[in-house]
Design a protein around this motif. Structure first.
Motif, short mmCIF file in Angstrom:
data_model
loop_
_atom_site.label_atom_id
_atom_site.label_comp_id
_atom_site.label_asym_id
_atom_site.label_seq_id
_atom_site.Cartn_x
_atom_site.Cartn_y
_atom_site.Cartn_z
N GLN A 36 0.85 -1.20 0.00
CA GLN A 36 0.00 0.00 0.00
C GLN A 36 0.87 1.24 0.00
OE1 GLN A 36 -2.58 0.46 3.42
NE2 GLN A 36 -4.24 1.05 2.05
N LYS A 37 0.68 2.08 -1.05
CA LYS A 37 1.48 3.32 -1.15
C LYS A 37 1.02 4.31 -0.09
CE LYS A 37 3.22 4.02 -5.76
NZ LYS A 37 3.32 5.01 -6.82
N ARG A 38 1.94 4.85 0.65
CA ARG A 38 1.59 5.89 1.63
C ARG A 38 2.72 6.90 1.69
NH1 ARG A 38 -2.55 5.47 5.10
NH2 ARG A 38 -3.71 3.53 5.01
N ASN A 39 2.38 8.18 1.71
CA ASN A 39 3.41 9.21 1.92
C ASN A 39 3.87 9.14 3.37
OD1 ASN A 39 3.42 10.36 -0.72
ND2 ASN A 39 1.37 11.18 -0.22
N ILE A 40 5.17 9.32 3.55
CA ILE A 40 5.72 9.11 4.89
C ILE A 40 6.11 10.43 5.55
CG2 ILE A 40 7.63 8.04 6.18
CD1 ILE A 40 7.59 5.78 4.15
N ALA A 41 5.67 10.59 6.79
CA ALA A 41 6.12 11.73 7.61
C ALA A 41 6.87 11.18 8.80
CB ALA A 41 4.92 12.54 8.07
N ILE A 42 8.16 11.54 8.88
CA ILE A 42 8.95 11.16 10.05
C ILE A 42 8.81 12.28 11.07
CG2 ILE A 42 11.29 10.65 10.89
CD1 ILE A 42 11.96 9.98 7.85
N ILE A 43 8.43 11.91 12.29
CA ILE A 43 8.32 12.93 13.35
C ILE A 43 9.43 12.65 14.37
CG2 ILE A 43 6.84 13.88 15.17
CD1 ILE A 43 4.42 13.16 13.45
N THR A 44 10.22 13.69 14.67
CA THR A 44 11.36 13.49 15.55
C THR A 44 11.63 14.76 16.36
OG1 THR A 44 13.62 12.64 15.59
CG2 THR A 44 13.12 14.20 13.85
N ASP A 45 12.57 14.68 17.32
CA ASP A 45 12.92 15.90 18.06
C ASP A 45 14.32 16.37 17.68
OD1 ASP A 45 14.89 14.67 19.66
OD2 ASP A 45 13.50 14.27 21.30
N SER A 46 14.66 17.57 18.15
CA SER A 46 15.91 18.21 17.72
C SER A 46 17.15 17.39 18.11
CB SER A 46 15.99 19.63 18.30
OG SER A 46 15.69 19.60 19.68
N ASN A 47 17.14 16.75 19.28
CA ASN A 47 18.31 15.95 19.69
C ASN A 47 18.52 14.76 18.77
OD1 ASN A 47 18.76 17.58 21.85
ND2 ASN A 47 17.93 16.19 23.40
#
Ligand code: GLY
Length: 384
Positions: free
Chosen positions: A38-49
């Motif tokens: 299944q095609k899905r656009n990916i959003a990586i969520i992370t913090d500054s460190n």
């Protein structure tokens, strides 16, 4: 006229947790396969460190998976959104900032979110995933011992408010969890200790043998002994998911995971987050075991063993002087276990078990919290 909306559901939210050292290739393989399905656009969520140390390589691996899955066709979008590291970022404002980024990049229902970081990141990214486009799938790639021990497993997602921590959120399960013990090497000592507080909580709650193992080996975690780190990660998961699988929605049993958090959460907030979550939980564990000693649930020897293990983990066992103890007593009332305006605590029974106050009608809704008067809570707080 009357309609009956029939919505009886059978839901399968099962998922795998993979534990190991350096799991980026496993992530790549998993993503390639799921994007092919299944095609899905990916959003990586992370913090500054996490972004500073690992972000570039992590995004590269995810992009490689996207290209590999596309097999010559257009690969899906991959973007990373970064927010400032720390518990103070677990707010509605930061959630809105992340959502606005996703909207700006044109993300819709065909989104897959990857949380890359510690407990604040997995709590935040899971909450964004649970509400964005009315719910999109997410994966946790946990980089801290705290996330491994607690936050990344079990589906609790939330943000904090002035009134109380984790007040707004939902239970929304990830599709997959990766626990990468190699990333613990870049943690500061306070963060390692914080994760050990949740680890000691699990041992106090459910596993006497594991408690003994920690007494023997806890110092080796600071040397990043790979066998010890792996064992700790596995034990934490096992203890936690055995609770979550019975009582996902916290009808009763899951409250035992709150051991040490009644006073812990309150100290964390009253300290304005100068104490880390795990540090505050450590003091909270001392509060519940000292109370438990008063009520006869454990012995002075149990109290001494727990105190000395927390100290070995370089955790505080006393309330710092600058904390206003009366403000702390008042803050206890924001705890989620409060019923009818009265404080309730969960208690360990000796080491490795919990006190059950009523059996309930099934394993999930047994009662593990009991009322404690404000004066009794105040007297324990004054001792710490
Ligand atoms: N952190 C406690 C729980 O997951 O229930």
């Amino acid at each position: 006229m009357k309609f009956h909306v029939n919505l009886v559901k059978t839901v399968d939210d099962s998922y795998d947790i993979e534990i190991g050292s350096n799991l980026l290739n496993n992530l790549k393989e998993y993503l390639t396969e799921s994007l092919q399905q299944q095609k899905r656009n990916i959003a990586i969520i992370t913090d500054s460190n996490v972004h500073t140390i690992y972000g570039k390589n992590f995004e590269k691996i995810v992009k490689e998976a996207a290209i590999q899955a596309a097999a010559g066709e257009n690969a899906v979008k991959v973007n990373t959104v970064v927010f400032p590291a720390g518990e103070k970022s677990k707010t509605r404002k930061i959630k809105e900032y992340i959502e606005d980024k996703l909207i700006e990049w044109g993300y819709r229902r065909d989104t897959l979110i990857i949380a890359h970081g510690g407990g604040v990141v997995t709590d935040m990214a899971g909450f964004v995933a649970g509400t964005f486009a009315r719910g999109v799938p997410f994966i946790n790639y946990a980089t801290t011992l705290l996330a491994a021990a607690d936050a990344s497993v079990g589906g609790k997602t939330a943000v904090d408010t002035e009134a109380a921590t984790n007040l707004i959120g939902l239970i929304y399960q990830p599709k997959k969890v990766f626990i990468d013990t190699a990333t613990w090497k870049t943690l500061e000592q306070r963060d390692v200790s914080g994760g050990l507080a949740e680890t000691i909580k699990h041992a106090c709650m459910a596993d006497k043998e594991f408690f003994g193992y920690l007494e023997e080996n806890i110092e080796k975690v600071f040397d990043m002994d790979s066998q010890v780190c792996k064992h700790i990660a596995e034990k934490n998961c096992e203890i936690k998911y055995n609770v979550v699988m019975i009582d996902e929605k916290e009808q009763g049993l899951r409250e035992i995971l709150n051991l040490g958090h009644t006073v812990g959460r309150a100290i964390e907030t009253v300290s304005d987050y100068t104490l880390y979550h795990g540090e505050a939980v450590s003091i909270g564990i001392m509060a519940q075991i000292k109370l438990g000693r008063k009520f006869g649930y454990c012995t002075q020897d149990d109290v001494n063993r727990v105190e000395s293990l927390l100290e070995k983990a370089k955790l505080p066992v006393k309330i710092p002087q600058e904390i206003d103890k009366e403000a702390l007593v008042k803050k206890l009332y924001t705890d989620k276990k409060v019923r009818g305006g009265k404080l309730r605590f969960v208690f360990q029974k000796g080491i490795g078990q919990m006190v059950q106050f009523a059996p309930g009608t099934n394993a999930a809704n047994a009662v593990y919290s009991n009322f404690v008067s404000e004066d009794t809570a105040r007297s324990i707080i004054s001792e710490l």
